[in-house]
Design a protein around this motif. Structure first.
Motif, PDB file in Angstrom:
ATOM      1  N   ARG A  66       0.845  -1.138   0.090  1.00  0.00           N
ATOM      2  CA  ARG A  66       0.139   0.164   0.249  1.00  0.00           C
ATOM      3  C   ARG A  66       0.907   1.302   0.013  1.00  0.00           C
ATOM      4  N   GLU A  67       1.857   1.241   0.673  1.00  0.00           N
ATOM      5  CA  GLU A  67       2.858   2.381   0.712  1.00  0.00           C
ATOM      6  C   GLU A  67       4.063   1.733   0.338  1.00  0.00           C
ATOM      7  N   HIS A  68       4.629   1.731  -1.045  1.00  0.00           N
ATOM      8  CA  HIS A  68       5.641   0.956  -1.493  1.00  0.00           C
ATOM      9  C   HIS A  68       7.130   1.669  -1.538  1.00  0.00           C
ATOM     10  N   PHE A  69       7.069   2.943  -2.262  1.00  0.00           N
ATOM     11  CA  PHE A  69       8.402   3.483  -2.410  1.00  0.00           C
ATOM     12  C   PHE A  69       7.970   5.032  -2.745  1.00  0.00           C
ATOM     13  N   LEU A  70       8.982   5.972  -2.622  1.00  0.00           N
ATOM     14  CA  LEU A  70       9.043   7.070  -2.782  1.00  0.00           C
ATOM     15  C   LEU A  70      10.324   7.664  -3.499  1.00  0.00           C
ATOM     16  N   ILE A  71      10.044   8.541  -4.458  1.00  0.00           N
ATOM     17  CA  ILE A  71      11.197   9.241  -5.130  1.00  0.00           C
ATOM     18  C   ILE A  71      11.396  10.745  -4.651  1.00  0.00           C
ATOM     19  N   ASP A  72      12.703  10.956  -4.106  1.00  0.00           N
ATOM     20  CA  ASP A  72      12.739  12.475  -3.871  1.00  0.00           C
ATOM     21  C   ASP A  72      14.261  12.708  -4.395  1.00  0.00           C
ATOM     22  N   ARG A  73      14.455  14.048  -3.684  1.00  0.00           N
ATOM     23  CA  ARG A  73      15.868  14.615  -4.211  1.00  0.00           C
ATOM     24  C   ARG A  73      16.348  15.301  -3.116  1.00  0.00           C
ATOM     25  N   THR A  74      17.708  15.045  -3.268  1.00  0.00           N
ATOM     26  CA  THR A  74      18.571  16.033  -2.257  1.00  0.00           C
ATOM     27  C   THR A  74      19.743  16.850  -3.086  1.00  0.00           C
ATOM     28  N   GLY A  75      20.630  17.478  -2.485  1.00  0.00           N
ATOM     29  CA  GLY A  75      21.407  18.234  -3.236  1.00  0.00           C
ATOM     30  C   GLY A  75      22.371  17.459  -4.342  1.00  0.00           C
ATOM     31  N   ASP A  76      22.494  16.242  -3.708  1.00  0.00           N
ATOM     32  CA  ASP A  76      23.562  15.141  -4.749  1.00  0.00           C
ATOM     33  C   ASP A  76      22.499  14.447  -5.669  1.00  0.00           C
ATOM     34  N   GLY A  77      21.437  14.579  -5.835  1.00  0.00           N
ATOM     35  CA  GLY A  77      20.644  14.070  -6.915  1.00  0.00           C
ATOM     36  C   GLY A  77      19.309  13.378  -6.402  1.00  0.00           C
ATOM     37  N   TYR A  78      18.530  12.626  -7.096  1.00  0.00           N
ATOM     38  CA  TYR A  78      17.618  11.865  -6.746  1.00  0.00           C
ATOM     39  C   TYR A  78      17.910  10.398  -5.995  1.00  0.00           C
ATOM     40  N   PHE A  79      16.790  10.073  -5.358  1.00  0.00           N
ATOM     41  CA  PHE A  79      17.004   8.826  -4.737  1.00  0.00           C
ATOM     42  C   PHE A  79      15.667   8.203  -4.507  1.00  0.00           C
ATOM     43  N   LEU A  80      15.476   6.697  -4.298  1.00  0.00           N
ATOM     44  CA  LEU A  80      14.180   5.930  -4.375  1.00  0.00           C
ATOM     45  C   LEU A  80      14.366   5.313  -2.848  1.00  0.00           C
ATOM     46  N   LEU A  81      13.335   5.479  -2.117  1.00  0.00           N
ATOM     47  CA  LEU A  81      13.474   5.027  -0.730  1.00  0.00           C
ATOM     48  C   LEU A  81      12.366   4.182  -0.619  1.00  0.00           C
ATOM     49  N   ASP A  82      12.555   2.936  -0.194  1.00  0.00           N
ATOM     50  CA  ASP A  82      11.318   1.724   0.040  1.00  0.00           C
ATOM     51  C   ASP A  82      10.728   2.266   1.207  1.00  0.00           C
ATOM     52  N   ARG A  83       9.563   2.537   1.285  1.00  0.00           N
ATOM     53  CA  ARG A  83       8.788   2.676   2.535  1.00  0.00           C
ATOM     54  C   ARG A  83       8.357   1.527   3.324  1.00  0.00           C
ATOM     55  N   GLY A  84       9.040   0.523   3.403  1.00  0.00           N
ATOM     56  CA  GLY A  84       8.904  -0.660   4.395  1.00  0.00           C
ATOM     57  C   GLY A  84       7.878  -1.605   3.488  1.00  0.00           C
ATOM     58  N   SER A  85       8.164  -1.670   2.164  1.00  0.00           N
ATOM     59  CA  SER A  85       7.286  -2.798   1.418  1.00  0.00           C
ATOM     60  C   SER A  85       7.629  -4.215   1.750  1.00  0.00           C
ATOM     61  N   THR A  86       6.597  -5.091   1.477  1.00  0.00           N
ATOM     62  CA  THR A  86       6.979  -6.569   1.961  1.00  0.00           C
ATOM     63  C   THR A  86       7.850  -6.896   1.135  1.00  0.00           C
ATOM     64  N   CYS A  87       7.793  -6.861  -0.227  1.00  0.00           N
ATOM     65  CA  CYS A  87       8.410  -7.613  -1.399  1.00  0.00           C
ATOM     66  C   CYS A  87       9.759  -6.732  -1.744  1.00  0.00           C
ATOM     67  N   GLY A  88      10.007  -5.455  -1.226  1.00  0.00           N
ATOM     68  CA  GLY A  88      10.914  -4.495  -1.689  1.00  0.00           C
ATOM     69  C   GLY A  88      10.721  -3.840  -3.133  1.00  0.00           C
ATOM     70  N   THR A  89      11.811  -3.443  -3.427  1.00  0.00           N
ATOM     71  CA  THR A  89      11.842  -2.762  -4.811  1.00  0.00           C
ATOM     72  C   THR A  89      13.486  -3.347  -5.403  1.00  0.00           C
TER      73      THR A  89
END
Length: 142
Positions: free
Chosen positions: A78-101
């Protein structure tokens, strides 16, 4: 005159028919950050007008992109991942998903030690296991 919508310069490109159906296009600009992705958890039923989902009423949506899975086994949380950005660039954060990304062949989340990975232009994102039908390419406009 209305302001033009902001653009992040980041895109999701659909690599499967299911991904294209989810974003309703071959490619979408990620409209804002963080951009949250998860499974559609509303109940659906077939009516004379087709597949109809229950309405969301009070609660604010917890995802920007909802992926529909109609049968077991489910790859998308239901809450799988998010994409965000820092000064270094973009990143993907898994939001505690069961199967992962899976990002560029590297599993993150779903019991793995790493929950975050840098995203680079043309990285492939598989939502869930390698059997998932939701596969995207991350694209950055230069």
């Amino acid at each position: 005159m209305a302001d033009a919508p902001s653009r992040t310069g980041a895109y999701l490109v659909a690599l499967t028919p299911e991904s294209a159906a989810a974003i309703q296009a071959r490619e979408i600009n990620i409209p804002h950050l963080p951009f949250r992705v998860g499974r559609e958890s509303r109940q659906f039923k077939w009516t004379e007008m087709g597949l109809v989902g229950e309405r969301r009423t009070v609660a604010a949506p917890n995802n920007d992109l909802y992926l529909v899975e109609e049968s077991e086994p489910m790859n998308v949380s239901r809450e799988h991942f998010l994409i965000d950005r820092t000064g270094d660039g973009y990143f993907l954060l898994d939001r505690g998903s069961t199967c992962g990304t899976i990002v560029e062949g590297e599993p993150i989340g779903g019991g793995q030690l790493s929950l975050q990975v840098p995203l680079k232009d043309h990285h492939v994102i598989i939502v869930g296991t390698s059997l998932s039908r939701y596969i995207f390419k991350f694209r950055v406009e230069s």
